[in-house]
Design a protein around this motif. Structure first.
Motif, PDB file in Angstrom:
ATOM      1  N   GLY A 152       0.529  -1.174  -0.267  1.00 37.39           N
ATOM      2  CA  GLY A 152      -0.212  -0.124   0.008  1.00 37.39           C
ATOM      3  C   GLY A 152       0.777   1.641  -0.407  1.00 37.39           C
ATOM      4  O   GLY A 152       1.933   1.389  -0.441  1.00 37.39           O
ATOM      5  N   GLY A 153       0.166   2.302  -0.077  1.00 42.18           N
ATOM      6  CA  GLY A 153       1.049   3.612  -0.158  1.00 42.18           C
ATOM      7  C   GLY A 153       0.479   4.402  -1.097  1.00 42.18           C
ATOM      8  O   GLY A 153       0.274   4.105  -1.704  1.00 42.18           O
ATOM      9  N   TYR A 154       0.349   5.407  -0.064  1.00 43.83           N
ATOM     10  CA  TYR A 154       0.281   6.664  -2.035  1.00 43.83           C
ATOM     11  C   TYR A 154       1.165   7.937  -1.785  1.00 43.83           C
ATOM     12  O   TYR A 154       1.767   8.512  -0.739  1.00 43.83           O
ATOM     13  N   PRO A 155       1.141   8.017  -3.435  1.00 47.86           N
ATOM     14  CA  PRO A 155       2.651   9.081  -3.764  1.00 47.86           C
ATOM     15  C   PRO A 155       2.473  10.325  -3.407  1.00 47.86           C
ATOM     16  O   PRO A 155       1.245  10.304  -4.052  1.00 47.86           O
ATOM     17  N   VAL A 156       3.210  10.934  -3.136  1.00 52.85           N
ATOM     18  CA  VAL A 156       3.247  12.058  -2.932  1.00 52.85           C
ATOM     19  C   VAL A 156       4.057  13.627  -2.981  1.00 52.85           C
ATOM     20  O   VAL A 156       5.421  13.011  -2.958  1.00 52.85           O
ATOM     21  N   PHE A 157       3.636  14.493  -3.077  1.00 51.14           N
ATOM     22  CA  PHE A 157       4.780  15.647  -3.712  1.00 51.14           C
ATOM     23  C   PHE A 157       4.904  16.565  -2.153  1.00 51.14           C
ATOM     24  O   PHE A 157       3.888  16.808  -1.662  1.00 51.14           O
ATOM     25  N   MET A 158       6.380  16.862  -1.841  1.00 50.56           N
ATOM     26  CA  MET A 158       5.767  18.819  -1.216  1.00 50.56           C
ATOM     27  C   MET A 158       5.394  19.328  -1.483  1.00 50.56           C
ATOM     28  O   MET A 158       6.199  20.022  -2.771  1.00 50.56           O
ATOM     29  N   GLU A 159       4.558  20.408  -0.866  1.00 48.78           N
ATOM     30  CA  GLU A 159       4.347  21.441  -1.509  1.00 48.78           C
ATOM     31  C   GLU A 159       5.568  22.422  -1.849  1.00 48.78           C
ATOM     32  O   GLU A 159       5.440  23.344  -2.947  1.00 48.78           O
ATOM     33  N   GLY A 160       6.584  22.405  -0.652  1.00 49.07           N
ATOM     34  CA  GLY A 160       7.065  23.699  -0.699  1.00 49.07           C
ATOM     35  C   GLY A 160       8.311  23.351  -2.473  1.00 49.07           C
ATOM     36  O   GLY A 160       8.901  23.730  -3.131  1.00 49.07           O
ATOM     37  N   MET A 161       8.285  21.679  -2.412  1.00 46.06           N
ATOM     38  CA  MET A 161       9.126  21.669  -3.799  1.00 46.06           C
ATOM     39  C   MET A 161       8.686  22.271  -4.942  1.00 46.06           C
ATOM     40  O   MET A 161       9.250  22.079  -5.767  1.00 46.06           O
ATOM     41  N   HIS A 162       7.195  21.517  -5.260  1.00 44.71           N
ATOM     42  CA  HIS A 162       6.660  21.665  -6.080  1.00 44.71           C
ATOM     43  C   HIS A 162       7.011  23.187  -6.432  1.00 44.71           C
ATOM     44  O   HIS A 162       6.667  24.002  -7.967  1.00 44.71           O
ATOM     45  N   GLN A 163       6.725  24.249  -5.518  1.00 44.43           N
ATOM     46  CA  GLN A 163       6.269  25.554  -5.545  1.00 44.43           C
ATOM     47  C   GLN A 163       7.630  25.979  -5.701  1.00 44.43           C
ATOM     48  O   GLN A 163       7.713  27.252  -7.317  1.00 44.43           O
ATOM     49  N   LEU A 164       8.426  25.555  -5.989  1.00 46.60           N
ATOM     50  CA  LEU A 164      10.198  25.844  -6.155  1.00 46.60           C
ATOM     51  C   LEU A 164       9.944  25.454  -7.842  1.00 46.60           C
ATOM     52  O   LEU A 164      11.182  25.358  -8.496  1.00 46.60           O
ATOM     53  N   HIS A 165       9.405  24.137  -8.327  1.00 44.95           N
ATOM     54  CA  HIS A 165       9.638  23.637  -9.478  1.00 44.95           C
ATOM     55  C   HIS A 165       9.284  24.459 -10.246  1.00 44.95           C
ATOM     56  O   HIS A 165       8.764  25.328 -11.612  1.00 44.95           O
ATOM     57  N   CYS A 166       7.210  25.037  -9.604  1.00 43.92           N
ATOM     58  CA  CYS A 166       7.474  25.867 -10.520  1.00 43.92           C
ATOM     59  C   CYS A 166       7.739  27.773 -11.094  1.00 43.92           C
ATOM     60  O   CYS A 166       8.085  27.465 -11.725  1.00 43.92           O
ATOM     61  N   LEU A 167       8.684  28.066  -9.546  1.00 36.35           N
ATOM     62  CA  LEU A 167       9.335  29.358  -9.880  1.00 36.35           C
ATOM     63  C   LEU A 167      10.455  28.942 -11.051  1.00 36.35           C
ATOM     64  O   LEU A 167      11.006  29.587 -11.768  1.00 36.35           O
ATOM     65  N   ASN A 168      11.228  27.319 -10.736  1.00 30.95           N
ATOM     66  CA  ASN A 168      12.242  27.205 -11.922  1.00 30.95           C
ATOM     67  C   ASN A 168      11.739  27.014 -13.680  1.00 30.95           C
ATOM     68  O   ASN A 168      12.048  27.458 -14.794  1.00 30.95           O
TER      69      ASN A 168
END
Length: 280
Positions: A152-168
């Motif tokens: 089991g388990g759910y794949p998740v992304f950390m919000e802060g890393m995604h926001q930096l990805h967006c800025l990049n």
């Protein structure tokens, strides 16, 4: 027995007088020597009260530890398992707000600036959260889930890393960088122009919402420039109270899923799982 008398107004000139005689006032407001506590007894009682309050405060502190960093991070953040794994702390940090001198994150497109942004975690892979931690974090049966027989388990992304990805991505899409990354044709720039536009505008608006969510209430002033012909210019080199980013980034790095995954590890949606008709 009900009151059967009549009410009478106080005669003018007597409104400041009391209904007690002088002797009665003396009886109420004076304490005779016989009624006073001996000084040693009074001192002992005050000492006992002080010790009791100190002990009570200690016991409360043991039962409810007063950690301002933990209290602040948990009060201002949605639950995340990272809050249970590392200590979030806050430090005073001065921003590099120089206007004409560019640090490595502001350089024109090229390998050096790309490596600098990668070091921030903008390309980190998702984290596999155990079922209960994922539920505590706000996920439910409608989210992608690993097959139960695989743990089991759910794949998740950390919000802060995604926001930096967006800025990049916004950085890469700037008019003076776009041609370089478009010619490389990697990542988001391998998609159609229409999809790339949706990706960039999505990222821009995610950052808008995040900045509004955590509005910075600090203030900044201006400085004087050019002694011979003084004029003012805004001072962007300001101090801010910041989380310990390096420890947060390191946690996200350590908990990434493997680079290579089997394609059939995910549990296909059953009839009770909502499936979107198109990309939300």
């Amino acid at each position: 027995m009900p009151f059967s008398g009549t009410y009478s107004a106080i005669p003018e000139g007597e409104v400041n007088e009391t209904f007690l005689s002088g002797s009665e006032k003396q009886e109420i407001y004076s304490t005779s020597p016989e009624r006073r506590l001996p000084l040693p007894v009074l001192s002992f009682l005050l000492l006992l009260a002080s010790v009791s309050m100190t002990l009570l405060g200690f016991l409360i502190g043991q039962r409810f530890p007063h950690d301002l960093n933990s209290t602040c991070s948990r009060h201002t953040s949605k639950y995340s398992p990272i809050l249970d794994d590392i200590n979030i702390s806050y430090d005073l940090v001065e921003f590099d707000g120089r206007f004409t001198k560019e640090n490595v994150f502001r350089q024109g497109a090229g390998p050096e600036v790309d490596e600098a942004w990668k070091s921030l975690g903008v390309e980190y892979r998702p984290i596999l959260l155990p079922d209960q931690l994922a539920v505590n974090s706000g996920l439910d049966k409608n989210h992608v889930h690993r097959k139960p027989e695989l743990g089991g388990g759910y794949p998740v992304f950390m919000e802060g890393m995604h926001q930096l990805h967006c800025l990049n991505l916004v950085r890469k899409s700037l008019y003076y960088n776009y041609e370089y990354y478009s010619n490389q044709g990697e990542g988001a720039f391998s998609d159609s122009p229409r999809t790339l536009r949706f990706h960039v505008s999505h990222c821009l608006d995610i950052l808008r919402q995040r900045l509004m969510c955590t509005t910075d209430t600090g203030v900044f002033g201006s400085v004087w420039v050019n002694r011979s012909n003084p004029h003012s210019f805004v001072d962007f080199n300001t101090k801010h109270v910041c989380k310990n980013f390096d420890e947060i980034r390191s946690w996200a790095e350590r908990n990434q899923m493997p680079k290579t995954l089997s394609k059939d590890i995910w549990e296909l949606p059953g009839d009770d799982v909502y499936v979107w008709d198109k990309t939300p």
